[in-house]
Design a protein around this motif. Structure first.
Motif, PDB file in Angstrom:
ATOM      1  N   LYS A   1       0.834  -1.200   0.000  1.00 43.94           N
ATOM      2  CA  LYS A   1       0.000   0.000   0.000  1.00 43.94           C
ATOM      3  C   LYS A   1       0.875   1.259   0.000  1.00 43.94           C
ATOM      4  N   ASP A   2       0.562   2.161  -0.931  1.00 47.80           N
ATOM      5  CA  ASP A   2       1.220   3.464  -0.984  1.00 47.80           C
ATOM      6  C   ASP A   2       0.574   4.345   0.088  1.00 47.80           C
ATOM      7  N   LEU A   3       1.326   4.673   1.130  1.00 47.34           N
ATOM      8  CA  LEU A   3       0.770   5.416   2.259  1.00 47.34           C
ATOM      9  C   LEU A   3       0.309   6.809   1.869  1.00 47.34           C
ATOM     10  N   SER A   4       0.895   7.379   0.812  1.00 46.71           N
ATOM     11  CA  SER A   4       0.515   8.736   0.404  1.00 46.71           C
ATOM     12  C   SER A   4      -0.802   8.776  -0.351  1.00 46.71           C
ATOM     13  N   THR A   5      -1.108   7.683  -1.072  1.00 43.41           N
ATOM     14  CA  THR A   5      -2.343   7.657  -1.874  1.00 43.41           C
ATOM     15  C   THR A   5      -3.358   6.645  -1.374  1.00 43.41           C
ATOM     16  N   GLY A   6      -2.898   5.648  -0.634  1.00 46.35           N
ATOM     17  CA  GLY A   6      -3.796   4.585  -0.195  1.00 46.35           C
ATOM     18  C   GLY A   6      -3.997   3.505  -1.229  1.00 46.35           C
ATOM     19  N   ASN A   7      -3.381   3.650  -2.407  1.00 47.23           N
ATOM     20  CA  ASN A   7      -3.527   2.660  -3.475  1.00 47.23           C
ATOM     21  C   ASN A   7      -2.577   1.491  -3.264  1.00 47.23           C
ATOM     22  N   LEU A   8      -2.955   0.329  -3.827  1.00 45.63           N
ATOM     23  CA  LEU A   8      -2.097  -0.841  -3.774  1.00 45.63           C
ATOM     24  C   LEU A   8      -1.161  -0.852  -4.973  1.00 45.63           C
ATOM     25  N   ILE A   9       0.100  -1.156  -4.737  1.00 43.90           N
ATOM     26  CA  ILE A   9       1.110  -1.185  -5.787  1.00 43.90           C
ATOM     27  C   ILE A   9       1.602  -2.613  -5.955  1.00 43.90           C
ATOM     28  N   LYS A  10       1.652  -3.068  -7.206  1.00 43.68           N
ATOM     29  CA  LYS A  10       2.150  -4.413  -7.491  1.00 43.68           C
ATOM     30  C   LYS A  10       3.676  -4.396  -7.437  1.00 43.68           C
ATOM     31  N   VAL A  11       4.258  -5.227  -6.578  1.00 39.42           N
ATOM     32  CA  VAL A  11       5.710  -5.291  -6.407  1.00 39.42           C
ATOM     33  C   VAL A  11       6.189  -6.676  -6.831  1.00 39.42           C
ATOM     34  N   PHE A  12       6.986  -6.740  -7.896  1.00 43.44           N
ATOM     35  CA  PHE A  12       7.467  -8.019  -8.413  1.00 43.44           C
ATOM     36  C   PHE A  12       8.721  -8.471  -7.673  1.00 43.44           C
ATOM     37  N   ASP A  13       8.837  -9.765  -7.505  1.00 48.06           N
ATOM     38  CA  ASP A  13      10.035 -10.357  -6.919  1.00 48.06           C
ATOM     39  C   ASP A  13      10.806 -11.029  -8.044  1.00 48.06           C
ATOM     40  N   THR A  14      11.878 -10.435  -8.480  1.00 45.24           N
ATOM     41  CA  THR A  14      12.637 -10.950  -9.618  1.00 45.24           C
ATOM     42  C   THR A  14      13.743 -11.914  -9.202  1.00 45.24           C
ATOM     43  N   GLU A  15      13.914 -12.124  -7.904  1.00 46.09           N
ATOM     44  CA  GLU A  15      15.015 -12.957  -7.436  1.00 46.09           C
ATOM     45  C   GLU A  15      14.576 -14.321  -6.913  1.00 46.09           C
ATOM     46  N   ASN A  16      13.285 -14.502  -6.685  1.00 48.49           N
ATOM     47  CA  ASN A  16      12.836 -15.773  -6.105  1.00 48.49           C
ATOM     48  C   ASN A  16      11.553 -16.218  -6.794  1.00 48.49           C
ATOM     49  N   ASN A  17      11.682 -16.825  -7.954  1.00 47.44           N
ATOM     50  CA  ASN A  17      10.527 -17.274  -8.703  1.00 47.44           C
ATOM     51  C   ASN A  17       9.914 -18.522  -8.082  1.00 47.44           C
ATOM     52  N   PHE A  18       8.723 -18.863  -8.553  1.00 42.44           N
ATOM     53  CA  PHE A  18       8.059 -20.075  -8.073  1.00 42.44           C
ATOM     54  C   PHE A  18       8.886 -21.314  -8.416  1.00 42.44           C
ATOM     55  N   GLN A  19       8.844 -22.275  -7.522  1.00 43.36           N
ATOM     56  CA  GLN A  19       9.447 -23.596  -7.745  1.00 43.36           C
ATOM     57  C   GLN A  19       8.312 -24.606  -7.912  1.00 43.36           C
ATOM     58  N   PHE A  20       8.538 -25.627  -8.747  1.00 42.72           N
ATOM     59  CA  PHE A  20       7.466 -26.564  -9.084  1.00 42.72           C
ATOM     60  C   PHE A  20       7.847 -28.002  -8.743  1.00 42.72           C
TER      61      PHE A  20
END
Length: 269
Positions: A52-71
């Motif tokens: 959550k962006d505290l200044s706007t209250g909107n949700l921001i999508k944050v990608f994790d580029t270092e730990n992808n899903f494992q199957f």
């Protein structure tokens, strides 16, 4: 019976009718995808969380580029695999099968599908079918599970695909998203490598899959059984139905109307 219980019971019934009607316009179809046309890459389904962006209250999508899903895959035909399934996967499905409150459409469906998957695996084990359980983990935690035909089948069917119900709750900001899409992408690549020409699933969210290249199978005389009892998710021990809240993820929180919404959506039969 208290008058207010009658009133709230009446309102609850009409609410459920409205929810079912609004979703029946595009739900419960056979979907299929031609694998020759499938070109998605893993990069399109990187794990992400909402902050959550505290200044706007909107949700921001944050990608994790270092730990992808494992199957990981568990075959019903392997005693070793199913022994591991009992230890590594079944406890998660049992946890997901418990409804999350307040009740919300996507998370509730995920809980129901988790329960159905456990029942189907138990039944199919008696028949020695060529089925597989596929699991996607993120930072060591299971975030999506699917149940499908073996990758060696020429026309595989995905029986069910569920995502962590916690990640499907309205207003959630910390759980990883994209688990369902990442697992589905992984499975489709495996099916394609195994020589399958097309894959079929029974969808409760056709719009989501159509936007990703899936097509609707013409209706046939055979329709798989799909039982979903919303009433079982209401607290029958409560003195008043006024304590019950039911929220539809699709219209109760505008923050989730983002590109990629529903990546944890579940489909199944």
């Amino acid at each position: 019976m208290k008058f207010k219980n009658i009133v709230f019971g009446f309102l609850k019934t009409w609410l459920l009718v409205a929810l079912f009607y609004s979703n029946s316009l595009y739900a419960y179809n056979h979907m299929f995808i031609i694998l020759q046309d499938y070109s998605h890459t893993a990069d399109e389904f990187l794990p992400y969380t909402f902050e959550k962006d505290l200044s706007t209250g909107n949700l921001i999508k944050v990608f994790d580029t270092e730990n992808n899903f494992q199957f990981k895959t568990y075959s019903l035909n392997s005693e070793a695999d199913m022994s591991l399934f009992e230890i590594e996967v079944k406890p998660t499905l049992l946890k997901w099968a418990k409804a999350i409150k307040p009740l919300q459409y996507r998370s509730t469906l995920s809980s129901r599908f988790s329960k159905n998957m456990l029942e189907n695996v138990g039944q199919d084990l008696k028949n020695s079918l060529s089925k597989e359980i596929h699991v996607a983990t993120y930072k060591g935690n299971i975030e999506a599970i699917s149940y499908a035909d073996s990758a060696g089948v020429t026309k595989p069917n995905i029986g069910s695909l569920v995502a962590n119900p916690e990640g499907l709750r309205v207003n959630q900001t910390v759980k990883p998203k994209g688990g369902g899409s990442s697992l589905l992408s992984h499975m489709l690549r495996k099916f394609k490598e195994g020589g399958a020409e097309r894959v079929q699933l029974y969808s409760i969210d056709d719009k989501y899959y159509q936007e990703r290249g899936w097509q609707i199978e013409p209706k046939s005389d055979f329709e798989p059984e799909f039982n979903f009892n919303f009433d079982s998710y209401f607290d029958s021990d409560s003195d008043s139905d006024s304590d019950v809240e039911y929220n539809s993820d699709s219209d109760s929180d505008s923050d989730f109307k983002l590109e990629g919404e529903g990546e944890g959506a579940c489909g199944g039969s």
